[in-house]
Design an enzyme around this catalytic site. Structure first.
Site, PDB file in Angstrom:
ATOM      1  N   THR A 107      28.525  36.644  44.211  1.00 29.77           N
ATOM      2  CA  THR A 107      27.940  37.544  45.282  1.00 29.77           C
ATOM      3  C   THR A 107      27.751  38.770  44.906  1.00 29.77           C
ATOM      4  OG1 THR A 107      29.419  36.453  47.033  1.00 29.77           O
ATOM      5  CG2 THR A 107      28.687  38.645  47.378  1.00 29.77           C
ATOM      6  N   SER A 115      30.216  30.652  42.018  1.00 27.59           N
ATOM      7  CA  SER A 115      31.598  30.388  41.382  1.00 27.59           C
ATOM      8  C   SER A 115      31.918  28.738  41.667  1.00 27.59           C
ATOM      9  CB  SER A 115      32.732  31.401  41.623  1.00 27.59           C
ATOM     10  OG  SER A 115      33.077  31.187  42.972  1.00 27.59           O
ATOM     11  N   THR A 154      33.752  34.977  43.934  1.00 32.63           N
ATOM     12  CA  THR A 154      35.183  35.367  44.213  1.00 32.63           C
ATOM     13  C   THR A 154      35.781  33.915  44.981  1.00 32.63           C
ATOM     14  OG1 THR A 154      34.784  35.906  46.681  1.00 32.63           O
ATOM     15  CG2 THR A 154      35.016  37.664  45.023  1.00 32.63           C
ATOM     16  N   ASP A 155      35.127  33.048  45.183  1.00 34.34           N
ATOM     17  CA  ASP A 155      35.638  31.623  45.585  1.00 34.34           C
ATOM     18  C   ASP A 155      36.572  31.073  44.825  1.00 34.34           C
ATOM     19  OD1 ASP A 155      34.156  32.483  47.984  1.00 34.34           O
ATOM     20  OD2 ASP A 155      32.669  30.638  47.704  1.00 34.34           O
TER      21      ASP A 155
HETATM   22  N1  ASP Z   1      30.406  32.264  47.263  1.00 36.53           N
HETATM   23  C1  ASP Z   1      30.386  33.417  46.466  1.00 36.53           C
HETATM   24  C2  ASP Z   1      30.732  32.749  45.072  1.00 36.53           C
HETATM   25  O1  ASP Z   1      31.973  32.369  44.901  1.00 36.53           O
HETATM   26  C3  ASP Z   1      31.539  34.333  46.975  1.00 36.53           C
HETATM   27  C4  ASP Z   1      31.651  35.310  46.153  1.00 36.53           C
HETATM   28  O2  ASP Z   1      31.183  35.664  45.076  1.00 36.53           O
HETATM   29  O3  ASP Z   1      32.469  36.263  46.715  1.00 36.53           O
HETATM   30  O4  ASP Z   1      30.193  32.496  44.301  1.00 36.53           O
END
Ligand code: ASP
Length: 336
Positions: free
Chosen positions: A16, A60, A92-93
């Protein structure tokens, strides 16, 4: 006047923090690279001399073990070339998994910091720039040395070992439930709350292809059929996120006995915190019974982290029969 700022190497993997809107996709997708991210952070150039690389542009969930081993090698090269610390930006996932996997192999005292964002760059209150600035501030701080891989989000530093994503969308998404957070950032620098702990000896690099390790959550009325199917399907080990302190049903327990004769079986807890038990419950399907049947308890490791550790141990050449001892070194923290 020569620039005496420390060098911090920043590489982007996607997530993100790097996402911008796409009409074709109907939502945000990874597009920005590390150089663009670094340019968007006010004050970054006052903290460190930033070098950048774009290693991946992925959500991710689509990162894989080999992507991370490549990022690890890149980070080591940056330190060898003189970087004071390294920052990886990513989604973050899977941050709690990638941080832990990298930490298993990170041998250097220099900080390796992972960060990301919960809000994309164009959103009101985007947190990516603040997180990247905080990550670089942690990376250059002397107190951050020899603490392994840290996750820096929302002005908080977490140890790879303890961090987990506790909220799917909130800016305050990450928690370190049992071990506690490593540091909070106050007026531009990290305040660490505890002295450095002796780190586990990092694992040797993989000597074979990554094994398939299944993660199966034990649920109400579950007789373990899915775990059995995983082994039949070629998975080389099974981690079970058991109920409570690492428990399963009577039927599941019987299946675990048969499975443990074929592959390593590790029992973690599906609860969001706490250790598995070792010597408390005596009924069929509880820890004493499961260990007698050949399973290993994951202790304080979450099911996600236990799965990564099992895969990394097998990949680095530990024989399946020796996995229990190797795992115990990482998982079991007992009263002193
Ligand atoms: N869906 C995103 C990812 O993990 C979420 C994020 O980056 O916070 O790539």
């Amino acid at each position: 006047m020569p620039n005496s700022l420390p060098v911090v190497a920043v590489a982007s993997l996607g997530g993100t923090i790097s996402m911008t809107p796409s009409d074709a996709a109907g939502g945000v997708v990874p597009t920005l690279d590390a150089a663009q991210l670094a340019r968007s952070v006010p004050g970054l150039a006052d903290v460190a001399t930033i070098t950048t690389a774009s290693l991946r542009q992925l959500p991710s969930a689509s990162l894989c073990h080999d992507d991370l081993m490549e990022a690890l090698a890149w980070a080591e090269q940056q330190v060898a070339a003189g970087a004071r610390g390294v920052v990886l930006t990513q989604g973050t996932d899977t941050l709690e998994e990638t941080a832990f996997l990298l930490d298993l192999f990170w041998t250097l005292p220099e900080p390796l910091i992972l960060t990301g964002a919960m809000r994309a760059p164009q959103a009101a209150g985007a947190d990516g720039p603040a997180n990247l600035l905080a990550a670089v501030r942690v990376a250059v701080h002397p107190e951050s040395v020899a603490r392994g891989v840290l996750v820096v989000m929302n002005d908080t530093a977490h140890y790879a070992r303890w961090v987990s994503k506790g909220d799917s969308l909130a800016v305050q998404a990450f928690v370190s439930r049992d071990g506690g957070v490593a540091a909070r950032l106050v007026e531009g620098g990290p305040v660490f709350f505890h002295a450095r702990q002796t780190r586990q000896q990092p694992l040797t690099r993989p000597v074979r292809a990554w094994p398939k390790v299944a993660l199966v959550t034990a649920v109400l009325g579950d007789d373990g059929e899915l775990a059995e199917m995983a082994v039949k399907g070629g998975y080389e080990a099974v981690v079970i996120a058991g109920q409570g302190a690492g428990h399963v049903s009577f039927g599941f327990a019987q299946r675990i006995g048969a499975l443990a004769e074929q592959v390593p079986v590790v029992i973690a807890s599906r609860a969001s915190g706490g250790s598995t038990a070792y010597q408390t419950y005596g009924y069929v399907g509880a820890e004493i019974d499961l260990v007698r049947r050949g399973a290993h308890m994951a202790g304080w490791l979450s099911a996600l982290k236990a799965r990564l550790l099992v895969a990394a141990l097998l990949a680095s050449g530990v024989a399946p029969g020796a996995l229990g001892n190797a795992l115990a070194n990482w998982s079991r923290l007992t009263p002193q």
